[in-house]
Design a protein around this motif. Structure first.
Motif, PDB file in Angstrom:
ATOM      1  N   PRO A   1       0.922  -1.285   0.068  1.00 31.26           N
ATOM      2  CA  PRO A   1       0.063   0.027   0.026  1.00 31.26           C
ATOM      3  C   PRO A   1       0.824   1.243  -0.033  1.00 31.26           C
ATOM      4  N   THR A   2       0.519   2.100  -0.842  1.00 32.74           N
ATOM      5  CA  THR A   2       1.254   3.286  -0.840  1.00 32.74           C
ATOM      6  C   THR A   2       0.674   4.496   0.058  1.00 32.74           C
ATOM      7  N   ILE A   3       1.440   5.164   0.786  1.00 35.28           N
ATOM      8  CA  ILE A   3       1.103   6.408   1.647  1.00 35.28           C
ATOM      9  C   ILE A   3       1.661   7.544   0.802  1.00 35.28           C
ATOM     10  N   LEU A   4       0.703   8.442   0.322  1.00 38.73           N
ATOM     11  CA  LEU A   4       0.788   9.725  -0.374  1.00 38.73           C
ATOM     12  C   LEU A   4      -0.076  10.594   0.400  1.00 38.73           C
ATOM     13  N   ALA A   5       0.430  11.470   1.201  1.00 40.24           N
ATOM     14  CA  ALA A   5      -0.190  12.089   2.263  1.00 40.24           C
ATOM     15  C   ALA A   5       0.085  13.785   2.270  1.00 40.24           C
ATOM     16  N   THR A   6      -0.752  14.754   2.276  1.00 41.77           N
ATOM     17  CA  THR A   6      -0.370  16.072   2.093  1.00 41.77           C
ATOM     18  C   THR A   6      -0.261  16.740   3.315  1.00 41.77           C
ATOM     19  N   SER A   7      -0.618  15.987   4.542  1.00 41.86           N
ATOM     20  CA  SER A   7      -0.646  16.542   5.799  1.00 41.86           C
ATOM     21  C   SER A   7      -0.391  15.704   6.841  1.00 41.86           C
ATOM     22  N   PRO A   8       0.049  15.837   8.022  1.00 38.78           N
ATOM     23  CA  PRO A   8       0.339  14.876   9.050  1.00 38.78           C
ATOM     24  C   PRO A   8      -1.103  14.080   9.290  1.00 38.78           C
ATOM     25  N   GLU A   9      -2.058  15.052   9.460  1.00 35.74           N
ATOM     26  CA  GLU A   9      -3.354  14.263   9.588  1.00 35.74           C
ATOM     27  C   GLU A   9      -3.691  13.267   8.453  1.00 35.74           C
ATOM     28  N   ASP A  10      -3.566  13.620   7.400  1.00 36.36           N
ATOM     29  CA  ASP A  10      -3.775  12.763   6.053  1.00 36.36           C
ATOM     30  C   ASP A  10      -2.836  11.316   6.184  1.00 36.36           C
ATOM     31  N   TYR A  11      -1.691  11.690   6.600  1.00 39.49           N
ATOM     32  CA  TYR A  11      -0.539  10.588   7.074  1.00 39.49           C
ATOM     33  C   TYR A  11      -1.147   9.694   7.814  1.00 39.49           C
ATOM     34  N   ALA A  12      -1.295  10.248   9.128  1.00 44.68           N
ATOM     35  CA  ALA A  12      -2.074   9.399  10.081  1.00 44.68           C
ATOM     36  C   ALA A  12      -3.233   8.328   9.680  1.00 44.68           C
TER      37      ALA A  12
ATOM     38  N   ASP B   1       8.711  16.832  -2.815  1.00 47.60           N
ATOM     39  CA  ASP B   1       9.310  18.296  -2.380  1.00 47.60           C
ATOM     40  C   ASP B   1       8.562  19.428  -3.034  1.00 47.60           C
ATOM     41  N   GLY B   2       7.702  19.373  -3.802  1.00 51.20           N
ATOM     42  CA  GLY B   2       7.045  20.364  -4.327  1.00 51.20           C
ATOM     43  C   GLY B   2       7.920  21.128  -5.508  1.00 51.20           C
ATOM     44  N   VAL B   3       8.960  20.510  -5.702  1.00 52.10           N
ATOM     45  CA  VAL B   3       9.916  21.208  -6.608  1.00 52.10           C
ATOM     46  C   VAL B   3      10.147  20.266  -8.012  1.00 52.10           C
ATOM     47  N   PHE B   4      10.633  18.975  -7.542  1.00 54.28           N
ATOM     48  CA  PHE B   4      10.910  18.097  -8.649  1.00 54.28           C
ATOM     49  C   PHE B   4       9.398  17.957  -9.552  1.00 54.28           C
ATOM     50  N   ILE B   5       8.260  17.723  -8.615  1.00 56.66           N
ATOM     51  CA  ILE B   5       7.016  17.845  -9.338  1.00 56.66           C
ATOM     52  C   ILE B   5       6.214  18.803  -8.549  1.00 56.66           C
ATOM     53  N   ASP B   6       5.094  19.281  -9.245  1.00 52.33           N
ATOM     54  CA  ASP B   6       4.092  20.257  -8.312  1.00 52.33           C
ATOM     55  C   ASP B   6       3.339  19.560  -7.192  1.00 52.33           C
ATOM     56  N   ALA B   7       3.306  18.714  -6.870  1.00 51.69           N
ATOM     57  CA  ALA B   7       2.706  18.216  -5.749  1.00 51.69           C
ATOM     58  C   ALA B   7       3.642  18.194  -4.546  1.00 51.69           C
ATOM     59  N   LYS B   8       3.034  18.373  -3.332  1.00 52.10           N
ATOM     60  CA  LYS B   8       3.861  18.288  -2.109  1.00 52.10           C
ATOM     61  C   LYS B   8       3.424  17.590  -1.036  1.00 52.10           C
ATOM     62  N   THR B   9       3.858  16.690  -0.238  1.00 54.27           N
ATOM     63  CA  THR B   9       3.696  15.743   0.606  1.00 54.27           C
ATOM     64  C   THR B   9       4.118  16.334   2.109  1.00 54.27           C
TER      65      THR B   9
ATOM     66  N   SER C   1      10.906  14.746   7.879  1.00 55.42           N
ATOM     67  CA  SER C   1      10.564  14.644   9.256  1.00 55.42           C
ATOM     68  C   SER C   1       9.227  14.393   9.934  1.00 55.42           C
ATOM     69  N   GLN C   2       8.181  14.224   9.083  1.00 52.08           N
ATOM     70  CA  GLN C   2       7.004  13.924   9.452  1.00 52.08           C
ATOM     71  C   GLN C   2       6.597  12.373   9.104  1.00 52.08           C
TER      72      GLN C   2
END
Length: 212
Positions: free
Chosen positions: A6-17, A36-44, A48-49
């Motif tokens: 299963p993949t974990i692609l989360a935009t916030s700590p709450e979403d991750y949890a 990182d929002g640089v290599f691609i436009d999405a940021k997770t 550290s989280q």
């Protein structure tokens, strides 16, 4: 025998949890995405989280530029595998050297537009190749079946390579990927968006193990 992560692609700590807790009862391996929002436009969530499930090995898929600058933070997480992108700016040699010294397996991800001939010389150095078949950094991507031919091409160069498919994986596309020779199905929305995620996972696992 192939397997499912299963993949974990989360935009916030709450979403991750929420996503971690959803797969915690049944996951045997995790695939954690960090953008990182640089290599691609999405940021997770950032490194550290990130945290894992006790006793469950996890792959760390880094969709970022210059991941070698984060090598100490990466190693501190103790992933079993780190995957970086061929298309991203990076000192791969330096990163792989540090990871291997820490006894962490190394992997390379390739986007749908990248051909096996472009990474041919890198394949003998790798433990893992991630053939991306969807939209990078987004759940519910459309499956690119034309990418599956890369599995056999890569296997011919390095027969010992573990090869995963990620992007748009469900029961039908998972069956196609396994038939093409994939060792691992990285799956996000088919599991997370299912009425019962464990049932969805078990269905994919049966396909991976050749029972369905």
């Amino acid at each position: 025998m192939a397997s499912v992560a299963p993949t974990i692609l989360a935009t916030s700590p709450e979403d991750y949890a929420e996503r971690i807790n959803k797969v915690k009862p049944f996951a045997k391996r995790l695939h954690i995405d960090v953008c990182d929002g640089v290599f691609i436009d999405a940021k997770t969530v950032g490194l550290s989280q990130v945290y894992d499930i006790d006793g469950v090995p996890f792959d760390l898929h880094l969709m970022m530029t210059h991941p070698e600058s984060q090598v100490e933070n990466i190693c501190a997480l103790r992933p079993s595998l780190v995957i970086v992108h061929y298309e991203a700016e990076a000192d791969r040699e330096a990163l792989f050297r540090e990871l291997q010294a820490a006894e962490i397996r190394v992997g390379l991800a390739i986007n749908p537009e990248t051909m096996i001939d472009q990474v041919r010389e890198l394949l003998p150095q790798l433990d893992h190749l991630l053939v991306f078949t969807g939209t990078l950094g987004h759940n519910r991507g459309e499956f690119r079946a034309d990418c599956l031919e890369k599995i056999g091409q890569a296997r011919a160069i390095n027969p010992n390579l573990e090869i995963a498919v990620d992007g748009g994986v469900d029961q039908e596309t998972g069956r196609q990927a396994i038939a093409a020779g994939a060792d691992l199905l990285d799956c996000g929305s088919f599991i997370h968006d299912a009425p019962d995620p464990e049932i969805a996972y078990v269905a994919l696992e049966a396909i991976a193990e050749g029972a369905s």
